[in-house]
Design a protein around this motif. Sequence first.
Motif, short mmCIF file in Angstrom:
data_model
loop_
_atom_site.label_atom_id
_atom_site.label_comp_id
_atom_site.label_asym_id
_atom_site.label_seq_id
_atom_site.Cartn_x
_atom_site.Cartn_y
_atom_site.Cartn_z
N UNK A 60 -5.03 4.07 -9.43
CA UNK A 60 -4.66 5.39 -8.93
C UNK A 60 -5.89 6.29 -8.90
N UNK A 61 -6.03 6.99 -7.79
CA UNK A 61 -7.20 7.86 -7.60
C UNK A 61 -6.80 9.30 -7.37
N UNK A 62 -7.71 10.20 -7.68
CA UNK A 62 -7.46 11.63 -7.47
C UNK A 62 -8.01 12.07 -6.13
N UNK B 233 -2.66 12.60 -9.26
CA UNK B 233 -3.17 11.47 -8.46
C UNK B 233 -2.62 11.57 -7.04
N UNK B 234 -3.51 11.28 -6.07
CA UNK B 234 -3.13 11.45 -4.67
C UNK B 234 -3.19 10.16 -3.86
N UNK C 79 0.83 -1.21 0.00
CA UNK C 79 0.00 0.00 0.00
C UNK C 79 0.86 1.26 0.00
N UNK C 80 1.92 1.24 0.79
CA UNK C 80 2.82 2.39 0.85
C UNK C 80 3.48 2.65 -0.50
N UNK C 81 3.96 1.58 -1.14
CA UNK C 81 4.63 1.73 -2.44
C UNK C 81 3.65 2.23 -3.50
N UNK C 82 2.44 1.66 -3.51
CA UNK C 82 1.47 2.07 -4.52
C UNK C 82 1.08 3.53 -4.34
N UNK C 83 0.90 3.96 -3.09
CA UNK C 83 0.55 5.36 -2.82
C UNK C 83 1.67 6.30 -3.26
#
Length: 245
Positions: free
Chosen positions: A243-245, A189-190, A176-180
């Motif tokens: 990826x989300x905004x 994207x945030x 999760x950390x890497x993807x963020x």
Amino acid sequence: MRKPVFLFAAPAMAVAALSGGTISAHAAEVQMQASGPVVELGVSETVLADPDMATVGAGVTTRAPTASQAMQENARKMTAVVERIAALGIPDDRIQTTGISLNPRYDYRNDDVPQFLGYDATNNVRIELRDMERVGAVLDALVEAGATNLSGPDFGLIDPKSAQAQARRAAFQRGMTQATELARMAVSYTGVRLLSVEEAVSENRPMQRDMIVVTASRREGASSPVKPGQVGTVVMLTLKYEMTR
């Protein structure tokens, strides 16, 4: 060992979970729509633990002129080994026959017709030990009882669930950390939304570390030196995020 795939959907969608101890599972059962870029990561984490179980293989190989003689002699010697195992206090449910074989043997060193040497009969068992302090002594006792074949010891955990859970949490959090971080590196994207998770577990893999490699000469009257070291439980996750905004 492949574990089931769990697909995580938005609240409006169903959560699909394939249960059972299957060897492999696939995420193709449910397709989730993603409007943004998708990132896929392979993350693995290893948790070390002191082993509380060791398995050893022991057996007898005998040779005789006839198949019947080879089997009879093997049965006599293997019975002595099995009786010694029982005398060591090892329960019957931790002893399992792993193979019985009978094969003719020939000498092929000459160019002429191969010379028949006799029949080799082999009987091997697998033994599970719970006392790490006795592994070397048990191996020595098996040889003294007539065992001619030894293998192991292979160290592991009786119940690896706690180590698996710890490794799973660490792998999931790192993914999760890497993807963020990747999403925030992209323009506009945030964050990320989890789409799917696939898990594979490698249980009780011995960790090759210098500290557990031991070389020692056998002292008269001493047991064979055995150092269990630590074993590693590895959890590998394949994670897909949008990826989300």
